[in-house]
Design an enzyme around this catalytic site. Structure first.
Site, PDB file in Angstrom:
ATOM      1  N   ASP A  29       0.851  -1.187   0.000  1.00  0.00           N
ATOM      2  CA  ASP A  29       0.000   0.000   0.000  1.00  0.00           C
ATOM      3  C   ASP A  29       0.890   1.241   0.000  1.00  0.00           C
ATOM      4  O   ASP A  29       1.630   1.484   0.956  1.00  0.00           O
ATOM      5  CB  ASP A  29      -0.892  -0.035   1.260  1.00  0.00           C
ATOM      6  CG  ASP A  29      -1.760   1.195   1.378  1.00  0.00           C
ATOM      7  OD1 ASP A  29      -1.699   2.070   0.485  1.00  0.00           O
ATOM      8  OD2 ASP A  29      -2.502   1.286   2.372  1.00  0.00           O
TER       9      ASP A  29
ATOM     10  N   TYR B  84      -9.533  14.419  -9.754  1.00  0.00           N
ATOM     11  CA  TYR B  84      -8.341  13.815 -10.357  1.00  0.00           C
ATOM     12  C   TYR B  84      -7.369  14.902 -10.846  1.00  0.00           C
ATOM     13  O   TYR B  84      -6.166  14.846 -10.584  1.00  0.00           O
ATOM     14  CB  TYR B  84      -8.809  12.929 -11.514  1.00  0.00           C
ATOM     15  CG  TYR B  84      -7.734  12.226 -12.278  1.00  0.00           C
ATOM     16  CD1 TYR B  84      -6.961  11.236 -11.691  1.00  0.00           C
ATOM     17  CD2 TYR B  84      -7.514  12.522 -13.626  1.00  0.00           C
ATOM     18  CE1 TYR B  84      -5.993  10.556 -12.419  1.00  0.00           C
ATOM     19  CE2 TYR B  84      -6.554  11.844 -14.363  1.00  0.00           C
ATOM     20  CZ  TYR B  84      -5.793  10.868 -13.756  1.00  0.00           C
ATOM     21  OH  TYR B  84      -4.844  10.205 -14.478  1.00  0.00           O
TER      22      TYR B  84
ATOM     23  N   LYS C 234      -3.509  15.854  -9.774  1.00  0.00           N
ATOM     24  CA  LYS C 234      -2.411  15.824 -10.751  1.00  0.00           C
ATOM     25  C   LYS C 234      -1.659  17.159 -10.805  1.00  0.00           C
ATOM     26  O   LYS C 234      -0.435  17.174 -10.891  1.00  0.00           O
ATOM     27  CB  LYS C 234      -2.938  15.432 -12.140  1.00  0.00           C
ATOM     28  CG  LYS C 234      -3.343  13.966 -12.243  1.00  0.00           C
ATOM     29  CD  LYS C 234      -2.144  13.033 -12.034  1.00  0.00           C
ATOM     30  CE  LYS C 234      -2.530  11.575 -12.013  1.00  0.00           C
ATOM     31  NZ  LYS C 234      -1.430  10.680 -11.638  1.00  0.00           N
TER      32      LYS C 234
HETATM   33  N1  SER Z   1      -7.255   8.533 -18.767  1.00  0.00           N
HETATM   34  C1  SER Z   1      -7.432   9.408 -17.652  1.00  0.00           C
HETATM   35  C2  SER Z   1      -8.854   9.455 -17.224  1.00  0.00           C
HETATM   36  O1  SER Z   1      -9.702   9.488 -18.088  1.00  0.00           O
HETATM   37  C3  SER Z   1      -6.951  10.787 -17.985  1.00  0.00           C
HETATM   38  O2  SER Z   1      -5.608  10.877 -17.691  1.00  0.00           O
HETATM   39  O3  SER Z   1      -9.113   9.509 -16.070  1.00  0.00           O
END
Ligand code: SER
Length: 318
Positions: free
Chosen positions: A54, A144, A148
């Site tokens: 993990d 997300y 990033k």
């Molecule tokens: N492929 C990824 C996604 O769609 C984008 O970096 O979450």
């Protein structure tokens, strides 16, 4: 004998399933340690060492680094865009703590080089949509994307402050045949192949004209390895490099697949991932990667579709 000892975290994921295999061809099976919280593919499990692990646990990281005398880490463990939106707290913990822990271990001097994947998701609704430049507005409005862009800032900070040799690319949507689609917005372009081969129709969660930057996995893996093998002096970007392969929308890939399956039908029923896709660029300017380490994609849409079908068909139709 390779003097590198490479550790791939997230070895059962979309990129890991391919990357571990390629790294083992270069460095030898025993020198590439695969790990994940869940079992990886048979190919990965049998090709060399595997550790259940993990990435959020700092103690476990130090233990594995010392046990194998790790020199390079590819930290791929992350929740993708669709899944992250449903569980922001876990996404932040996994996507951020994992990277932060690895960079701190690198700072202690054991690990010499780190790879971490960023994404087109660092861009947002205020970014230029066509031919998005290396340095552009980065105001992501997805969980997300927030992880990033924060990760990119950490990578650059650890490089500038502690001279950590950390390298990264902003992957477009990756299309591969080794791992199942994994909760990303661009994953319709993986899923569609399973339906084309096994069924006669597919329900797409993005609209027909949603253009996104995409890349065939072999190009993605080659980009990763080329970047990691480039001389330090050539790396001018320590946040993350823009990377481009091709651009298409669901309607265009459907047409290309129909060259093989003329009766294949796609109908459209958009969900929350449409909003994510609409916030991302449609095409990417990757001229800085080309200048610094010679990046050039090999696959276009039709050659990718042809190869995907050749590789996936025997796996699905036994
Ligand atoms: N492929 C990824 C996604 O769609 C984008 O970096 O979450």
């Amino acid at each position: 004998m390779s003097k590198e000892k490479i550790w791939v975290i997230g070895a059962s994921g979309q990129i890991g399933s391919d990357l571990v295999v390629e790294l083992r061809k270069i460095y030898g099976g025993a020198n590439v340690i695969a790990s994940d919280i869940k079992e990886a593919s048979e190919e990965v499990m049998q090709g060399g060492p595997f550790e259940h692990f993990d990435v959020c646990s700092v103690d476990e990281i130090s233990h594995i680094v010392k046990k194998y005398k790790i020199t390079e880490v590819y930290n791929l463990a992350a929740l993708l865009s669709g899944t992250a939106e449903k569980d922001p707290r876990f996404a932040w913990r996994l996507n951020m703590n994992g990277l932060f822990n690895i960079l701190n271990v690198a700072r202690e001097g054991f690990v010499k080089k780190v790879f971490w994947p960023s994404s087109i998701a660092v861009f947002g609704p205020t970014t230029q949509k066509e031919n998005t430049p290396q340095v552009a507005v980065t105001e992501p409005n997805t969980v997300y994307g927030i992880t990033k862009i924060a990760g990119e800032r950490w990578c650059e900070w650890f490089h500038d402050k502690y001279n950590i040799d950390v390298r990264s690319v902003r992957y477009p949507g990756l299309i591969g045949y080794k791992a199942l689609p994994g909760g990303g917005t661009t994953d319709y372009a993986v899923d569609i192949f399973y339906h084309a081969i096994q069924q006669k129709n597919y329900e797409c969660f993005l609209s027909a004209d949603t253009k996104l930057p995409m890349m065939y996995m072999p190009d993605g893996i080659r980009a990763t390895l080329d970047l990691m093998h480039a001389p330090q002096k050539d790396i001018s970007v320590r946040s993350s490099y823009n990377l481009a392969g091709m651009t298409f929308d669901p309607k265009i890939i459907h047409e290309s697949i129909k060259r093989h399956y003329p009766d294949f039908k796609v109908n459209y029923k958009t969900d929350f991932r449409q909003g994510i896709a609409d916030s991302w660029p449609q095409s990417i300017d990757d001229s800085v990667a080309t200048r610094d380490w010679g990046w050039k994609p090999e696959y276009d849409l039709d050659s990718m579709v042809d190869d995907m079908i050749v590789k996936l068909k025997p796996k699905l139709i036994k």
